[in-house]
Design an enzyme around this catalytic site. Structure first.
Site, PDB file in Angstrom:
ATOM      1  N   VAL A  15       0.835  -1.199   0.000  1.00 55.55           N
ATOM      2  CA  VAL A  15       0.000   0.000   0.000  1.00 55.55           C
ATOM      3  C   VAL A  15       0.868   1.246   0.000  1.00 55.55           C
ATOM      4  CG1 VAL A  15      -1.836   1.245   1.181  1.00 55.55           C
ATOM      5  CG2 VAL A  15      -1.744  -1.240   1.321  1.00 55.55           C
ATOM      6  N   ALA A  50       8.216   6.049   6.133  1.00 55.16           N
ATOM      7  CA  ALA A  50       9.540   6.148   6.723  1.00 55.16           C
ATOM      8  C   ALA A  50       9.771   5.004   7.701  1.00 55.16           C
ATOM      9  CB  ALA A  50       9.675   7.481   7.435  1.00 55.16           C
ATOM     10  N   GLU A  51       8.704   4.549   8.354  1.00 56.84           N
ATOM     11  CA  GLU A  51       8.834   3.512   9.373  1.00 56.84           C
ATOM     12  C   GLU A  51       9.049   2.130   8.766  1.00 56.84           C
ATOM     13  OE1 GLU A  51       8.104   3.026  13.095  1.00 56.84           O
ATOM     14  OE2 GLU A  51       9.344   4.777  12.810  1.00 56.84           O
ATOM     15  N   ASP A  92       4.121  11.246  16.944  1.00 53.81           N
ATOM     16  CA  ASP A  92       4.193  11.631  15.529  1.00 53.81           C
ATOM     17  C   ASP A  92       2.820  12.107  15.073  1.00 53.81           C
ATOM     18  OD1 ASP A  92       5.185  12.026  13.000  1.00 53.81           O
ATOM     19  OD2 ASP A  92       5.164   9.919  12.425  1.00 53.81           O
ATOM     20  N   LYS A 145       1.958  -4.061   8.957  1.00 49.65           N
ATOM     21  CA  LYS A 145       3.049  -3.088   8.973  1.00 49.65           C
ATOM     22  C   LYS A 145       4.338  -3.826   9.281  1.00 49.65           C
ATOM     23  CE  LYS A 145       4.471   1.209  11.055  1.00 49.65           C
ATOM     24  NZ  LYS A 145       4.073   2.277  11.966  1.00 49.65           N
ATOM     25  N   ARG A 156       7.170  -0.883   5.644  1.00 51.34           N
ATOM     26  CA  ARG A 156       6.253  -1.105   4.523  1.00 51.34           C
ATOM     27  C   ARG A 156       4.877  -1.448   5.063  1.00 51.34           C
ATOM     28  NH1 ARG A 156      10.508  -4.574   2.889  1.00 51.34           N
ATOM     29  NH2 ARG A 156      11.929  -3.503   1.481  1.00 51.34           N
ATOM     30  N   VAL A 157       3.872  -1.017   4.339  1.00 54.04           N
ATOM     31  CA  VAL A 157       2.506  -1.322   4.750  1.00 54.04           C
ATOM     32  C   VAL A 157       1.835  -2.127   3.637  1.00 54.04           C
ATOM     33  CG1 VAL A 157       0.268  -0.356   5.359  1.00 54.04           C
ATOM     34  CG2 VAL A 157       2.347   0.741   6.176  1.00 54.04           C
ATOM     35  N   GLN A 190       5.018   2.741   1.264  1.00 56.14           N
ATOM     36  CA  GLN A 190       6.289   2.574   1.944  1.00 56.14           C
ATOM     37  C   GLN A 190       6.581   3.897   2.636  1.00 56.14           C
ATOM     38  OE1 GLN A 190       9.427   0.600   0.000  1.00 56.14           O
ATOM     39  NE2 GLN A 190      10.966   1.349   1.435  1.00 56.14           N
TER      40      GLN A 190
END
Lengths: 380, 225
Positions: B17, B21-22, B136, B38, B24-25, B19
């Site tokens: 879905v 910063a944390e 965040d 995630k 890949r989703v 990518q």
């Protein structure tokens, strides 16, 4: 249009003559270098920059007026040909800034030229955009006085993230002072060199630059006394920790803005470890750096890398690593043989001797800096 | 023998879905439910030791914070499964669009936008009163649920437990910067956020005072030049 600009926001005093297409005709500068273990204070820095006989007599320092003469001479123009005078208006250290402002005003009266005050941060970004041709990059602005992640959004440059205590360059400088590393040419450069010899990672995890700094300062005394690690290890750990933070925050800004390009500007941007980190984060990276020392293999990290460097010390073989590399260099010290190494290599340099060497090597694609625009067309 | 990769078995790699910063989703069907996975992957730019430590720390704290936020009565994705080996969190897919997208699309009328902003303030107040800091807070990390229009918070990757007004103040400051940098055209929405926070927080005055100091702490505010 020709402009003469004076920059004196910190320990460097510089005079540049620039044409409106971005061509730099001359850019002589002097740096106020203090002894190892000390920093530069506003008053002394300002005295260094200005024409202060008492100070100059003792230290033989270069001053701003000779620099202005040098800039004009090197550019081969007379004051009459100039269209305007620019100076760094801020932000920066008060004393040194005043030197630039006063000299600009004086010259303006003498030569009857208009003055344009320039914001230092915006100048950094715009300079980067002019020379790289980047349209809408996320900007990582890292220097002695600033640490910001900036992007253009809704008609303005907006700060997406910034340090709320001390700047990363300041953090590096003070760490170097603790280790009594030389300030010549820059403390950060010497940390970078020493870090290459380090391997052991000391735990320096904190969330603020000042926190890391105090921790590192204590660690310097304690760990060195116990001989648990070497200064090189500390430099290594220090860089790894702070640059990981910088790259991460840049990556977050990129994700937030949906941008694929990064522009690194500011003095700390010269650090190779930081550049490699940013290269690892995303493709299509634009690098803008001064005094870059490249190591073999760096260019292999990302495709479509655009390197823009002044005073580049290249090592043979580097250029062979990446295809489609565009190098834009001033005062490049190339070693013969380098030029034969890479395909599709575009060199853009103002060093005449280099151009001659390249021509002998049969490399046609060497352009003088004045054809800057053509190169960007070629890239598109 | 190749290692068993649960994500591959779910066919997740074809359904990336985003990518961020944390990590890949992915969006998959897990136990017949639409699921968001995630996955935190290795960051090559970081020292391996530092990377392993941070990844593990954030993986654990994200899962714990999601649970805690849920207990506080905030709409967050439900956790279906956590895979500590591959640092994957399987969670409920929230149907709807992000607040950022909604504001940019112009889907929200000015009145509706103000309501959403007040709702953001209320949600953050609830979170803070419960001793949880998001870490965040940006408009891309807030979702408007399809149908009900309720506000849900996502991405607790940087969240942590704290009752300090300092942490709450910084959390609000991050949100303010996000609003100012991305949504300045949408008017003074952050005022409404603060309004919602004020009406719902038990510690409004102390948090607001600290927020004011954090705000003043921002560097080079005047940007002379």
């Amino acid at each position: 249009m020709l402009a003469l600009g004076i920059e004196g926001s910190a320990n460097k005093i510089a005079v540049g003559v620039v044409r409106d297409d971005g061509t730099i005709l001359s850019n002589p500068r002097k740096t106020y270098i203090t002894p190892a273990g000390t920093g530069f204070l506003p008053r002394e820095t300002a005295l260094h920059h200005q024409d202060c006989p008492a100070f100059a007599r003792d230290h033989f320092f270069e001053q701003i007026l000779p620099l202005v003469h040098e800039a004009l001479k090197e550019a081969g123009i007379s004051p009459k040909e100039l269209d305007c005078l620019c100076y760094t208006k801020g932000p920066g250290m008060g004393g040194p800034l005043v030197v630039g402002a006063v000299v600009t005003r004086m010259l303006s009266q003498l030569w009857h030229k208009p003055i344009v005050g320039v914001n230092h941060c915006v100048a950094h970004i715009e300079m980067g955009r002019v020379v790289t041709g980047a349209v809408d990059p996320v900007v990582l602005y890292v220097s002695g006085g600033n640490t910001q992640v900036i992007a253009f959004s809704e008609g303005r440059y907006r700060i997406f993230g910034e340090t709320i205590d001390i700047a990363v360059g300041n953090c590096l400088d003070r760490f170097a002072r603790e280790l009594e590393l030389s300030n010549d040419p820059a403390p950060g450069y010497n940390i970078e060199q020493l870090a290459k010899k380090g391997s052991k990672r000391a735990a320096l995890l904190s969330r603020h630059f000042s926190g890391i700094l105090s921790h590192a300062e204590t660690a310097v005394r304690e760990m060195l006394a116990k001989e648990e690690c070497t200064p090189a290890d500390l430099c290594y750990s220090f860089q790894e920790t702070i640059f990981a933070m910088l790259v991460e925050i840049t990556e977050r800004a990129m994700a937030h803005c949906g941008s694929r390009d990064v522009l690194i500007v500011g003095g700390v941007g010269c650090n190779l470890r930081l550049q490699v980190g940013v290269l690892g984060a995303g493709p299509a990276v634009l690098l803008l750096c001064c005094n870059l020392r490249l190591q073999v293999g760096v260019l292999g990290a990302g495709p479509a890398v655009l390197l823009l460097c002044c005073n580049l010390c290249l090592q043979v073989g580097v250029l062979g690593a990446g295809p489609a590399v565009l190098l834009l260099c001033c005062n490049l010290r190339l070693q013969v043989g380098v030029l034969g190494a890479g395909p599709a290599l575009l060199l853009l340099c103002c060093n005449l001797r280099l151009q001659r060497v390249a021509r002998v090597c049969g490399l046609a694609r060497v352009h003088p800096v004045s054809t800057c625009e053509n190169v960007f067309h070629a890239r598109v | 023998m190749t290692e068993y990769d649960p994500l591959e078995a779910l066919g997740a790699y074809d359904k990336l879905v985003a990518q961020g910063a944390e990590g890949r989703v992915f969006e998959v069907l897990y136990l017949k439910k639409p699921t968001i996975v995630k996955q935190r992957f290795k960051k090559k730019y970081r020292h391996p030791e530092l990377d392993a430590k941070l990844t593990k720390q954030r993986f654990t704290s994200e899962a714990r914070s999601l649970l805690k936020a849920r207990k506080l009565g905030i709409h967050v994705p439900a956790i279906y499964f956590t895979d500590a080996q591959n640092f994957c969190i399987y969670m409920e897919k929230i149907q709807g669009q992000s607040v950022k997208a909604a504001l940019f699309n112009g889907d929200l009328t000015p009145e509706k936008a103000t309501t959403v902003a007040t709702q953001i303030g209320k949600t953050v107040a609830k979170l803070h009163d419960g001793g949880l800091i998001h870490g965040d807070l940006t408009t891309s990390n807030m979702m408007l649920k399809e149908g009900s229009g309720e506000l849900a918070l996502i991405d607790f990757g940087l969240s942590f437990n704290s009752i300090l007004t300092e942490d709450k103040g910084v959390d609000l400051y991050v949100l303010e910067r996000a609003f100012l940098s991305a949504h300045s055209a949408s008017g003074n929405l952050f005022e409404s956020v603060l309004d919602g926070y004020r009406k719902n927080s038990k510690n409004w005055s102390s948090v607001y005072n600290r927020f004011a100091t954090v705000r003043a702490r921002g560097r080079k505010r005047t940007m002379v030049g």
